[in-house]
Enzyme design. Structure first.
Site, mmCIF file in Angstrom:
data_model
loop_
_atom_site.group_PDB
_atom_site.id
_atom_site.type_symbol
_atom_site.label_atom_id
_atom_site.label_comp_id
_atom_site.label_asym_id
_atom_site.label_seq_id
_atom_site.Cartn_x
_atom_site.Cartn_y
_atom_site.Cartn_z
ATOM 1 N N HIS A 149 44.006 34.347 47.520
ATOM 2 C CA HIS A 149 42.727 34.220 46.835
ATOM 3 C C HIS A 149 41.704 33.451 47.667
ATOM 4 C CE1 HIS A 149 44.238 35.110 42.471
ATOM 5 N NE2 HIS A 149 44.328 36.142 43.289
ATOM 6 N N ASN A 207 45.680 46.619 36.518
ATOM 7 C CA ASN A 207 45.224 47.447 37.629
ATOM 8 C C ASN A 207 43.966 48.257 37.328
ATOM 9 O OD1 ASN A 207 47.500 46.633 39.113
ATOM 10 N ND2 ASN A 207 48.730 48.334 38.342
ATOM 11 N N THR A 245 34.182 30.586 51.971
ATOM 12 C CA THR A 245 34.340 31.683 52.939
ATOM 13 C C THR A 245 35.162 32.811 52.307
ATOM 14 O OG1 THR A 245 36.262 30.488 53.817
ATOM 15 C CG2 THR A 245 34.170 30.224 54.990
ATOM 16 N N ARG A 259 46.061 42.611 47.865
ATOM 17 C CA ARG A 259 46.340 42.626 46.428
ATOM 18 C C ARG A 259 47.048 43.918 46.011
ATOM 19 N NH1 ARG A 259 42.707 43.611 41.557
ATOM 20 N NH2 ARG A 259 43.701 42.461 39.858
ATOM 21 N N PRO A 308 51.814 38.884 37.162
ATOM 22 C CA PRO A 308 51.390 37.610 36.572
ATOM 23 C C PRO A 308 49.968 37.679 36.024
ATOM 24 C CG PRO A 308 52.382 37.275 38.739
ATOM 25 C CD PRO A 308 52.165 38.753 38.582
ATOM 26 N N HIS A 315 50.584 44.098 44.025
ATOM 27 C CA HIS A 315 50.751 44.776 42.749
ATOM 28 C C HIS A 315 51.759 45.918 42.847
ATOM 29 C CE1 HIS A 315 47.286 43.304 40.062
ATOM 30 N NE2 HIS A 315 47.492 42.406 41.025
#
Length: 317
Positions: A192, A93, A241, A61, A162, A65
């Site tokens: 994700h 953030n 998971t 992530r 987004p 970003h």
């Protein structure tokens, strides 16, 4: 004596010979100056994920970003100063993005071996790939040679990243602005399959009683996310998971069990068939994820004489 007619031609050849080639990313960029760079970084990332498996999601992530704001230039790693408005404090953030210290540790390790050679932008790009591998995800060839930004853009982070509440068309537009296709977008959203989200980001969805959410799933999520308070309470983005890379995220979407609105909308409109395909084929998802990560990692890199090589990642030299 050289023929006078040849003199202008020879001069032109000399000029052309001295024109530098356009700088490009290359998988062998550090082979001559820091041949152990990728191994050093990989070992550092493995140690961090071994200590906290959730860190894999955080590093992927963090890379995302970074690349969506000014390109993949490590601008997200810069701290606030009198001249820098840090991206760390932008809405998407702040109190959310993690893993800064892991990148700093990997940078320190590689600096000890090769001072001033490997950029923070390349460390972060390699870290995302190594994080995927560490939790059972795909690997891919990372082309290297990025340089580090001397600026950051808090405003860019607030506008370009987004939103977890975005509609499908808005998501497609945000990714298209970075030259990423809807298929790239769905594949990258599959990150994700790892990690967790804070309650305030999905509260509206689980209390909406909408038709695109499984009632039992919503009821379960309400236990850790009350209608008021508990904003920072965490829930897994993948029910099954959350610390292993697989395609269960897409299976969740097919069952109307996507945690974020921006996840579940992928099962609508033009991207629904892609979600269905990934839900039935983990191999297809893994391959497309690797391809999309390569494309994302090469968004507007600083090359050649642009940017700098930072000695530490959170500050300008």
């Amino acid at each position: 004596m050289i023929n006078r007619i040849l003199i202008p031609f020879l001069s032109l050849l000399l000029v052309l010979h001295n024109i530098p080639c356009e700088a490009q990313l290359s998988a062998t960029f550090y082979d001559g100056r820091c041949p152990n760079a990728t191994t050093i970084i990989r070992n550092s990332i493995r140690r961090a994920i071994s200590a906290e498996r959730r860190m894999a999601a955080s590093l992927i992530r963090l890379h995302f970003h970074d690349c969506f704001v000014q390109g993949c230039d490590a601008s997200i790693l810069l701290d606030e100063t009198s001249t820098i408005q840090s991206e760390k404090t932008a809405g998407p953030n702040s109190n959310s993005v993690r893993g800064y210290e892991v990148i700093e540790a990997a940078k320190r390790d590689v600096e000890r071996a090769c001072p001033g050679v490997v950029s923070c932008a390349d460390v972060l790009t390699l870290a995302a790939r190594d994080a995927s591998v560490a939790v059972g995800g795909p690997s891919w060839t990372v082309r290297l040679g990025r340089r580090d930004s001397t600026t950051a853009s808090r405003s860019g982070a607030n506008t370009d990243l987004p939103s977890p509440f975005a509609a499908l068309d808005d998501l497609i537009s945000a990714f298209r602005d970075k030259n990423l296709t809807p298929r790239d977008m769905v594949a990258l959203s599959g990150a994700h399959t790892l990690g967790q989200s804070q309650c305030f980001l999905f509260r509206g969805r689980i209390y909406s009683n909408g038709t695109d959410i499984d009632a039992g799933f919503a009821s379960t999520r309400r236990r850790q996310c009350p209608q008021s308070g508990g904003d920072s309470n965490l829930a897994p983005l993948d029910l099954v998971t959350p610390n292993s890379f697989d395609n269960n995220y897409f299976r969740n979407l097919v069952q109307r069990k996507g945690l974020l609105q921006s996840d579940q909308v992928l099962l609508s409109g033009s991207t629904a068939d892609i979600v269905t395909q990934y839900s039935g084929s983990p191999a297809t998802f893994a391959a497309d994820f690797a391809t999309a990560m390569i494309k994302m990692s090469e968004i507007q890199p600083l090359l050649g004489e642009s940017g700098i090589i930072r000695r530490v990642c959170n500050a300008i030299n």
